[in-house]
Write a protein that holds these residues in place. Structure first.
Motif, PDB file in Angstrom:
ATOM      1  N   SER A 144       0.725  -1.413  -0.026  1.00 31.34           N
ATOM      2  CA  SER A 144      -0.035  -0.189   0.091  1.00 31.34           C
ATOM      3  C   SER A 144       0.731   1.327  -0.121  1.00 31.34           C
ATOM      4  O   SER A 144       1.814   1.209   0.768  1.00 31.34           O
ATOM      5  CB  SER A 144      -0.968   0.100   1.198  1.00 31.34           C
ATOM      6  N   TYR A 145       0.507   2.339  -0.801  1.00 33.50           N
ATOM      7  CA  TYR A 145       1.357   3.614  -0.986  1.00 33.50           C
ATOM      8  C   TYR A 145       0.413   4.689  -0.939  1.00 33.50           C
ATOM      9  O   TYR A 145      -0.707   4.496  -1.419  1.00 33.50           O
ATOM     10  CB  TYR A 145       2.010   3.530  -2.378  1.00 33.50           C
ATOM     11  N   GLU A 146       0.776   5.665  -0.064  1.00 25.93           N
ATOM     12  CA  GLU A 146      -0.007   6.770   0.229  1.00 25.93           C
ATOM     13  C   GLU A 146       0.590   8.061  -1.042  1.00 25.93           C
ATOM     14  O   GLU A 146       1.794   8.310  -0.963  1.00 25.93           O
ATOM     15  CB  GLU A 146       0.400   7.420   1.599  1.00 25.93           C
ATOM     16  N   GLU A 170      -9.499  13.077   2.430  1.00 24.59           N
ATOM     17  CA  GLU A 170      -8.177  13.236   2.912  1.00 24.59           C
ATOM     18  C   GLU A 170      -7.357  13.666   1.604  1.00 24.59           C
ATOM     19  O   GLU A 170      -7.509  13.557   0.451  1.00 24.59           O
ATOM     20  CB  GLU A 170      -7.614  12.091   3.661  1.00 24.59           C
ATOM     21  N   ARG A 172      -4.623  12.555   0.681  1.00 32.78           N
ATOM     22  CA  ARG A 172      -3.783  11.421   0.313  1.00 32.78           C
ATOM     23  C   ARG A 172      -4.624  10.393   0.044  1.00 32.78           C
ATOM     24  O   ARG A 172      -5.645  10.058   0.877  1.00 32.78           O
ATOM     25  CB  ARG A 172      -2.491  11.236   1.101  1.00 32.78           C
ATOM     26  N   THR A 174      -4.873   6.213  -0.924  1.00 35.70           N
ATOM     27  CA  THR A 174      -3.940   4.900  -0.751  1.00 35.70           C
ATOM     28  C   THR A 174      -3.955   3.944  -2.072  1.00 35.70           C
ATOM     29  O   THR A 174      -5.268   3.813  -2.742  1.00 35.70           O
ATOM     30  CB  THR A 174      -4.829   3.876   0.365  1.00 35.70           C
ATOM     31  N   GLU A 176      -3.486   0.482  -3.529  1.00 34.02           N
ATOM     32  CA  GLU A 176      -3.408  -0.764  -2.946  1.00 34.02           C
ATOM     33  C   GLU A 176      -2.837  -1.729  -4.176  1.00 34.02           C
ATOM     34  O   GLU A 176      -3.432  -1.943  -5.326  1.00 34.02           O
ATOM     35  CB  GLU A 176      -4.621  -1.307  -2.335  1.00 34.02           C
ATOM     36  N   LYS A 186     -10.472   8.438   0.599  1.00 33.79           N
ATOM     37  CA  LYS A 186     -10.971   8.473   2.010  1.00 33.79           C
ATOM     38  C   LYS A 186     -11.349   9.628   2.348  1.00 33.79           C
ATOM     39  O   LYS A 186     -10.929  10.818   2.137  1.00 33.79           O
ATOM     40  CB  LYS A 186      -9.958   7.934   2.873  1.00 33.79           C
TER      41      LYS A 186
END
Length: 274
Positions: A144-146, A170, A172, A174, A176, A186
């Motif tokens: 997982s990367y933000e 948000e 940022r 995610t 996946e 999110k």
């Protein structure tokens, strides 16, 4: 020793099997035979060769699954194909579909040394280009990367202006990376004071459906917990000469409930992937 034709058919088998499995499909021998237009005996020879080089799992029944080595080999083939296709688009001014078609024919007849030379050149070519979503696997390991995200008003350019909906989420998302790649957007916590727009509205996130555009069709995004899941394949990606992904763009829309989007609902989402 395999002749070149047999080798290329093995490669095509690996490529198709990989792409089907990435989609989450179960793949069976009869289906793959049809897709490759192979006779049963010819397919069984290819299957034995792939089992011998440990690209296929040994399984009972007709279901086919790639091993880790098989997936790595398929990824390399896809990367090589993309390099040849890009070469033809750049130097022959071919459209993407025509370049893909010719690249596939070249891979069946041209020596590996020539294909590798094209691949090396395109890796060193200092330009930005559009890439396919599968090439994310060349850049990101599983996990997982933000990454940063912007949601923009499509009617305001030079400079771009963030849309009011940006403050609902948000800053940022995610990414996946697994058997499939999904982008997770999110929602902010209700009552958060973090936002771009002034006033109490930013602290009250309205109940809206999120849609994304797949080709000419609008698809409602799946909700999961406090966010939305969007499949990676619907974005448009830009990469630099090192195949490092720079950004991804997608048209999205927000509506009430199941109401389909109108022109006034459309926004542009931009992911900052570098």
């Amino acid at each position: 020793m395999l002749c070149k034709t047999d080798k290329r058919k093995e490669e095509e088998c690996l490529r198709i099997l990989y792409l089907l499995s990435r989609r989450g499909d179960r793949v069976f021998e009869a289906e793959l035979c049809r897709k490759l237009s192979l006779e049963e005996g010819e397919f069984q020879r290819i299957k034995r060769a792939l089992l011998h080089c440990r690209c296929l799992e040994k399984r009972t029944g007709e279901e086919l699954r790639l091993t880790a080595a098989g997936r790595d080999a398929a990824l390399h083939l896809l990367e090589r194909h993309q390099s040849v296709s890009d070469f033809l688009q750049l130097f022959c001014s071919l459209r993407e579909e025509k370049a893909d078609e010719n690249a596939r024919r070249m891979e069946l007849t041209v020596d590996d040394e020539v294909l590798q030379g094209m691949e090396r050149y395109m890796r060193s070519c200092r330009r930005q280009r559009q890439i396919r979503w599968q090439e994310l696997y060349f850049v990101y390991e599983r996990g997982s990367y933000e990454v940063g995200v912007g949601i923009y008003d499509v009617n305001k350019r030079l400079p771009r202006v963030l849309s009011r909906e940006y403050d609902w989420f948000e800053s940022r998302v995610t990414v996946e990376v697994a058997e499939n790649i999904r982008i997770r957007l999110k929602k902010r916590e209700q009552g958060s004071d973090t936002g771009t727009f002034l006033g109490d509205e930013r602290r009250r996130i309205p109940d809206r459906a999120l849609w994304y555009r797949r080709g000419e069709t609008w698809v409602r995004a799946a909700e999961r917990g406090r966010g939305y899941d969007i499949p990676a394949e619907v974005f448009n990606y830009t990469a630099d000469h090192r195949i490092s992904v720079l950004e991804a763009d997608l048209f999205i829309a927000f509506t009430r409930s199941d109401q389909e989007p109108g022109e006034q609902d459309i926004r542009e989402m931009n992911l900052h992937l570098w």
